[in-house]
Design a protein around this motif. Structure first.
Motif, PDB file in Angstrom:
ATOM      1  N   MET A 108       0.836  -1.199   0.000  1.00 34.77           N
ATOM      2  CA  MET A 108       0.000   0.000   0.000  1.00 34.77           C
ATOM      3  C   MET A 108       0.874   1.253   0.000  1.00 34.77           C
ATOM      4  N   THR A 109       0.222   2.398  -0.095  1.00 31.76           N
ATOM      5  CA  THR A 109       0.937   3.672  -0.009  1.00 31.76           C
ATOM      6  C   THR A 109       1.187   4.002   1.455  1.00 31.76           C
ATOM      7  N   ASN A 110       2.369   4.538   1.740  1.00 33.97           N
ATOM      8  CA  ASN A 110       2.765   4.870   3.100  1.00 33.97           C
ATOM      9  C   ASN A 110       3.039   6.367   3.239  1.00 33.97           C
ATOM     10  N   VAL A 111       2.965   6.843   4.485  1.00 38.41           N
ATOM     11  CA  VAL A 111       3.257   8.244   4.814  1.00 38.41           C
ATOM     12  C   VAL A 111       4.189   8.247   6.019  1.00 38.41           C
ATOM     13  N   LEU A 112       5.194   9.117   6.006  1.00 36.32           N
ATOM     14  CA  LEU A 112       6.113   9.241   7.130  1.00 36.32           C
ATOM     15  C   LEU A 112       5.798  10.517   7.898  1.00 36.32           C
ATOM     16  N   VAL A 113       5.680  10.407   9.216  1.00 34.43           N
ATOM     17  CA  VAL A 113       5.391  11.549  10.082  1.00 34.43           C
ATOM     18  C   VAL A 113       6.453  11.615  11.167  1.00 34.43           C
ATOM     19  N   GLY A 114       7.090  12.770  11.326  1.00 33.12           N
ATOM     20  CA  GLY A 114       8.122  12.895  12.346  1.00 33.12           C
ATOM     21  C   GLY A 114       7.965  14.146  13.178  1.00 33.12           C
ATOM     22  N   HIS A 115       8.173  14.009  14.493  1.00 31.13           N
ATOM     23  CA  HIS A 115       8.164  15.162  15.387  1.00 31.13           C
ATOM     24  C   HIS A 115       9.594  15.608  15.638  1.00 31.13           C
ATOM     25  N   SER A 116       9.879  16.893  15.444  1.00 33.13           N
ATOM     26  CA  SER A 116      11.177  17.488  15.744  1.00 33.13           C
ATOM     27  C   SER A 116      12.307  16.742  15.032  1.00 33.13           C
ATOM     28  N   LEU A 117      13.218  16.125  15.771  1.00 34.79           N
ATOM     29  CA  LEU A 117      14.313  15.366  15.164  1.00 34.79           C
ATOM     30  C   LEU A 117      13.788  14.261  14.249  1.00 34.79           C
ATOM     31  N   GLY A 118      12.621  13.718  14.568  1.00 36.07           N
ATOM     32  CA  GLY A 118      12.035  12.674  13.728  1.00 36.07           C
ATOM     33  C   GLY A 118      11.822  13.140  12.294  1.00 36.07           C
ATOM     34  N   GLY A 119      11.458  14.413  12.135  1.00 35.92           N
ATOM     35  CA  GLY A 119      11.291  14.959  10.789  1.00 35.92           C
ATOM     36  C   GLY A 119      12.603  15.022  10.033  1.00 35.92           C
ATOM     37  N   LEU A 120      13.689  15.306  10.756  1.00 36.44           N
ATOM     38  CA  LEU A 120      15.012  15.340  10.132  1.00 36.44           C
ATOM     39  C   LEU A 120      15.472  13.931   9.757  1.00 36.44           C
ATOM     40  N   MET A 121      15.138  12.955  10.588  1.00 40.05           N
ATOM     41  CA  MET A 121      15.485  11.568  10.269  1.00 40.05           C
ATOM     42  C   MET A 121      14.751  11.115   9.008  1.00 40.05           C
ATOM     43  N   ILE A 122      13.530  11.562   8.839  1.00 38.51           N
ATOM     44  CA  ILE A 122      12.772  11.246   7.626  1.00 38.51           C
ATOM     45  C   ILE A 122      13.472  11.833   6.410  1.00 38.51           C
ATOM     46  N   LYS A 123      13.955  13.051   6.537  1.00 39.88           N
ATOM     47  CA  LYS A 123      14.665  13.701   5.428  1.00 39.88           C
ATOM     48  C   LYS A 123      15.901  12.883   5.041  1.00 39.88           C
ATOM     49  N   HIS A 124      16.641  12.425   6.036  1.00 39.39           N
ATOM     50  CA  HIS A 124      17.826  11.594   5.774  1.00 39.39           C
ATOM     51  C   HIS A 124      17.433  10.254   5.147  1.00 39.39           C
ATOM     52  N   TYR A 125      16.336   9.694   5.625  1.00 36.57           N
ATOM     53  CA  TYR A 125      15.875   8.414   5.086  1.00 36.57           C
ATOM     54  C   TYR A 125      15.530   8.543   3.605  1.00 36.57           C
ATOM     55  N   LEU A 126      14.794   9.571   3.250  1.00 38.33           N
ATOM     56  CA  LEU A 126      14.395   9.766   1.856  1.00 38.33           C
ATOM     57  C   LEU A 126      15.612  10.015   0.971  1.00 38.33           C
ATOM     58  N   ALA A 127      16.598  10.720   1.511  1.00 44.16           N
ATOM     59  CA  ALA A 127      17.817  11.001   0.743  1.00 44.16           C
ATOM     60  C   ALA A 127      18.595   9.721   0.457  1.00 44.16           C
ATOM     61  N   GLN A 128      18.625   8.818   1.427  1.00 45.77           N
ATOM     62  CA  GLN A 128      19.403   7.593   1.252  1.00 45.77           C
ATOM     63  C   GLN A 128      18.646   6.503   0.518  1.00 45.77           C
TER      64      GLN A 128
END
Length: 206
Positions: A57-77
């Motif tokens: 299925m389609t997924n969505v990533l939600v991050g609070h504070s540092l969690g949002g930055l970890m999502i950015k790193h995840y998408l980049a890698q």
């Protein structure tokens, strides 16, 4: 649709459970990931996200504070397709770094941040260049350490992160709510806005 949630600095996944439950009531499958924010093992966190993502299925990533930055790193890698991950929502995330971090370092307190500074907490120039649509939610109730440490009372912030620090060029939408850095994840406003952003790729502005 499945929503995967990541918490912020000094937190544990349990703090995201109320938001996760609210999203489930809105009809989503949700899962919270817990990670050590002071000794971040990037590959371990990314594998946990990989495992949480449902390829059926389609997924969505939600991050609070540092969690949002970890999502950015995840998408980049990982560079996932928009069919697999369609949207990302950052809640109180300093998407280009947090000035309070520099203040802590100036005061000789940088060690209390562990290696989290390696993941985007320090000020840096950046833009959102991923195919996933990014929605950023900011708080503007300045109750927290920031007004004391920064010796300021006129900067719009959530008490930790300034509203301006939650903006990044290339984001799809941005909205502000009357919450502090921590209370924002417990508000009824946030799950409703996440839902609206997923459905319409925009927040519900008044």
């Amino acid at each position: 649709m499945k929503i995967v949630l990541l918490h912020g600095l000094y937190m544990h996944g349990i703090v995201m459970q109320p938001l996760s439950q609210k999203l489930r009531k809105l009809g989503y499958i949700s899962q919270v990931i817990t990670y050590n924010t002071l000794a971040i093992d990037e590959e371990k966190v990314f594998r946990a996200i990989d495992k949480a993502i449902d390829p059926s299925m389609t997924n969505v990533l939600v991050g609070h504070s540092l969690g949002g930055l970890m999502i950015k790193h995840y998408l980049a890698q990982r560079k996932p397709s928009v069919d697999l991950i369609s949207h990302a929502v950052a809640i109180g995330s300093p998407l280009q770094g947090a000035s309070i971090v520099h203040r802590l370092q100036d005061l000789g307190l940088g060690a209390i941040l562990g290696n989290a500074t390696d993941y985007g907490l320090e000020n840096h120039q950046d833009e959102w260049c991923y195919p996933q649509k990014l929605g950023s939610i900011a708080g503007n109730v300045a109750l927290g350490a920031r007004p004391i440490l920064m010796m300021e009372n006129d900067t719009l912030s959530d008490g930790t992160v300034t509203v301006e620090e939650t903006r990044i060029q290339g984001m799809t939408d941005h909205i502000i709510t009357g919450q502090t850095h921590t209370s924002i994840i417990y508000s009824r406003f946030v799950p409703e806005q996440i839902d609206h952003f997923i459905q319409h790729s925009s927040f519900q502005h008044e």
